[in-house]
Design a protein around this motif. Structure first.
Motif, short mmCIF file in Angstrom:
data_model
loop_
_atom_site.label_atom_id
_atom_site.label_comp_id
_atom_site.label_asym_id
_atom_site.label_seq_id
_atom_site.Cartn_x
_atom_site.Cartn_y
_atom_site.Cartn_z
N SER A 184 0.81 -1.22 0.00
CA SER A 184 0.00 0.00 0.00
C SER A 184 0.84 1.26 0.00
N TRP A 185 2.11 1.17 0.43
CA TRP A 185 2.95 2.37 0.49
C TRP A 185 3.66 2.62 -0.84
N GLU A 186 3.50 1.72 -1.84
CA GLU A 186 4.11 1.91 -3.16
C GLU A 186 3.09 2.56 -4.08
N THR A 187 2.62 3.72 -3.73
CA THR A 187 1.60 4.41 -4.49
C THR A 187 1.86 5.91 -4.42
N LEU A 188 0.90 6.70 -4.86
CA LEU A 188 1.07 8.15 -4.86
C LEU A 188 1.20 8.68 -3.44
N ALA A 189 1.90 9.82 -3.32
CA ALA A 189 2.20 10.35 -1.98
C ALA A 189 0.92 10.78 -1.28
N TRP A 190 -0.02 11.40 -1.99
CA TRP A 190 -1.22 11.89 -1.32
C TRP A 190 -2.14 10.74 -0.92
N ILE A 191 -2.11 9.63 -1.67
CA ILE A 191 -2.88 8.46 -1.26
C ILE A 191 -2.26 7.82 -0.02
N GLN A 192 -0.93 7.81 0.05
CA GLN A 192 -0.26 7.35 1.27
C GLN A 192 -0.68 8.18 2.47
N TRP A 193 -0.76 9.48 2.27
CA TRP A 193 -1.13 10.37 3.38
C TRP A 193 -2.56 10.07 3.83
N VAL A 194 -3.47 9.83 2.88
CA VAL A 194 -4.86 9.52 3.23
C VAL A 194 -4.94 8.23 4.02
N ILE A 195 -4.18 7.21 3.61
CA ILE A 195 -4.20 5.94 4.32
C ILE A 195 -3.63 6.09 5.72
N ARG A 196 -2.53 6.84 5.86
CA ARG A 196 -1.90 7.00 7.17
C ARG A 196 -2.75 7.83 8.12
N HIS A 197 -3.46 8.82 7.59
CA HIS A 197 -4.18 9.78 8.44
C HIS A 197 -5.68 9.74 8.14
N MET A 198 -6.24 8.54 7.98
CA MET A 198 -7.67 8.43 7.70
C MET A 198 -8.52 9.00 8.82
N SER A 199 -8.06 8.91 10.06
CA SER A 199 -8.85 9.47 11.17
C SER A 199 -8.98 10.98 11.03
N LEU A 200 -7.92 11.67 10.62
CA LEU A 200 -8.01 13.11 10.40
C LEU A 200 -8.87 13.43 9.18
N VAL A 201 -8.76 12.60 8.15
CA VAL A 201 -9.61 12.81 6.97
C VAL A 201 -11.08 12.68 7.33
N THR A 217 -27.09 9.80 10.06
CA THR A 217 -26.47 8.63 9.44
C THR A 217 -25.05 8.93 9.01
N ILE A 218 -24.85 10.06 8.36
CA ILE A 218 -23.50 10.45 7.93
C ILE A 218 -22.61 10.68 9.14
N PHE A 219 -23.15 11.30 10.19
CA PHE A 219 -22.35 11.52 11.39
C PHE A 219 -21.94 10.19 12.01
N SER A 220 -22.86 9.25 12.09
CA SER A 220 -22.54 7.95 12.68
C SER A 220 -21.45 7.24 11.88
N LEU A 221 -21.59 7.22 10.56
CA LEU A 221 -20.58 6.59 9.73
C LEU A 221 -19.24 7.30 9.83
N GLY A 222 -19.27 8.64 9.86
CA GLY A 222 -18.03 9.39 10.00
C GLY A 222 -17.36 9.18 11.34
N ALA A 223 -18.14 9.16 12.41
CA ALA A 223 -17.57 8.93 13.75
C ALA A 223 -16.99 7.53 13.87
#
Length: 475
Positions: A184-201, A217-223
């Motif tokens: 998963s880390w052999e990909t674009l830099a911004w996709i790596q950032w999204v994977i690493r920091h999904m909680s912040l996203v 519903t969106i709040f529950s899924l996001g939380a």
């Protein structure tokens, strides 16, 4: 809003009342004007027309797809690209026009919303076909992430709940597939950032979208996405900071409030509950997180959990997680500071067993015993017993709150975790078949009796809880 089924039944009953002389013609005319009896038949006709249009559109679309498939390889690349873009723009443009047209019947607006959802699905198909035409190979989870972000932009711009739910599902599916992919880390830099920091996203995109769309519903899924991705990111330390993974997500969910999320401390004179839109939902998710956590850690498997020695490269790879922990931990601290400014919020302790004090005890106990086991002295049997005790205490507290407030979901949730904990202990340990049969029969009889008694007295319990809450507020 009154449903069409109710209006149709009311018109039928009102005509019967008028014919029997129970109401006069003027009263019937007032009811007909208020509930718009004249538009019931036209609404059904317009809905039927919209269904026919949708069916015809689907058949024409299938025919167009079959025709395009037959000639797809013979058409030049530019022609195929133009067809894909035109299809995406045409479906979304038509859907937006029907959805925003206030002069058209409601059925047409529903058809427009369906076309917008279809346009979001076409976006993913276009991305896949474009990548094949231009020989851009990639992984499925990368496609899902980029597709989900595109649908998320559509949800923000159109303020549609359905698109928001679809976007979160796509992004979370891509995240879970990519988080456990070794490449998963052999990909674009911004996709790596999204994977690493999904909680912040999730915190910066999904939660604001819930406010923008006014959707629980969106709040529950996001939380859920924020809490689970934060726990997974911390657990990548392979035993280090595991206490934080157990404590921080439920603390963040329980201390959530609208004012804190805007990074503004509430004033002492402001009303604590008047502006809280999603606090009850967030606290319910915190209780569910703790219940699942306690149940998962109640098994006697702590002999296999330890802190390994990480290499310097592993430490450097895991350092980005500290950004998520620092930001979300600061928000959690601000959320818990609010209890100092609102002492009246502690009144619920006399009514609810699951309150801030109990959650505080759970979080402190879970963090302390986990740290002691991994860093001071190994206590595998004692820590399993502690988590079992906390699981049963939480289940009994939920049952008590369900009985006190007349809440069916709370009562059955507590009863479920209580029976699940007892049954798991019977199956985990080497107990005799006679004892297991007695326990299972007792649980079955107890659940049946408790459930029947609760369902019979639910209305009385709700009425009594309203009286107690009114007295508590008056005092």
């Amino acid at each position: 809003m009154v449903s069409e089924k109710f209006r149709r039944q009311l018109r039928q009953e009102a005509q019967t009342w008028r014919d029997r002389g129970l109401i006069d013609s003027s009263t019937y005319a007032q009811l007909a004007e208020h509930y718009q009896f004249a538009e019931i038949d036209s609404a059904a006709r317009n809905r039927f027309i919209a269904i026919l249009m949708a069916l015809g559109g689907v058949l024409m679309g299938l025919g167009a797809i079959a025709f395009a498939t037959a000639h797809w390889d013979t058409w030049p690349r530019a022609y195929r690209s133009m067809i894909l873009v035109s299809l995406f723009v045409g479906v979304n443009g038509t859907g937006f026009y029907l959805w925003r047209a206030t002069t058209l019947p409601k059925a047409y607006r529903s058809l427009g919303q369906g076309l917008l959802i279809l346009g979001a699905l076409i976006l993913g198909a276009n991305m896949m076909l474009m990548s094949q035409m231009f020989y851009e190979s990639g992984k499925v989870w990368e496609l899902l992430l980029i597709w989900g972000l595109g649908v998320l932009m559509m949800a923000f711009s159109l303020r549609l709940k359905s698109l928001g739910v679809l976007a979160i599902l796509l992004i979370e599916t891509g995240y879970w597939l990519g988080a456990f992919d070794r490449s998963s880390w052999e990909t674009l830099a911004w996709i790596q950032w999204v994977i690493r920091h999904m909680s912040l996203v999730a915190a910066s995109l999904f939660i604001p979208l819930a406010y923008w769309c006014r959707s629980r519903t969106i709040f529950s899924l996001g939380a859920i996405a924020m809490a689970t991705s934060l726990a997974v990111a911390i657990l990548r330390w392979q035993g280090w900071l595991v206490e934080v993974a157990f404590v921080l997500p439920p603390a963040l969910l329980w201390g959530y409030s609208d004012g804190i999320w805007r990074l503004r401390l509430p004033q002492k004179s402001s009303s604590f509950s008047s502006s809280e839109r999603f606090q009850a939902t967030s606290r319910s998710l915190a209780v569910c997180f703790l219940a699942v956590l306690f149940y998962s850690l109640s098994f006697n498997r702590w002999n296999y959990i330890e802190r390994p020695d990480l290499s310097l490269q592993q430490w450097q790879q895991n350092l980005p997680v500290l950004l998520d922990v620092g930001i979300l931990g600061s928000i959690a601290i601000l959320g818990w500071i609010q209890f100092r400014f609102h002492p009246q919020s502690w009144k619920s302790i006399q009514i609810k067993a699951v309150n801030t004090g109990l959650i505080t005890c759970f979080l402190m106990t879970a963090g302390c015993v986990t740290y002691w086991h991994l860093s001071v002295d190994r206590i595998p049997i004692a820590i399993a017993i502690v988590f079992n005790i906390m699981l049963f205490c939480l289940a009994i507290a939920l049952i008590r709150d369900g009985l006190t407030l007349g809440s069916r979901r709370t009562f059955w949730g507590g009863l479920l975790f209580l029976v699940l904990g007892i049954a798991s202990r019977m199956l985990e340990y080497n107990t005799g078949l006679i004892l297991k049969s007695l326990v299972f029969v007792s649980c079955g009889v107890g659940v049946t009796i408790a459930g029947l008694w609760f369902e019979r007295n639910e209305k009385k319990l709700k009425h009594r809880s309203k009286i107690e809450l009114t007295r508590e507020e008056a005092s």
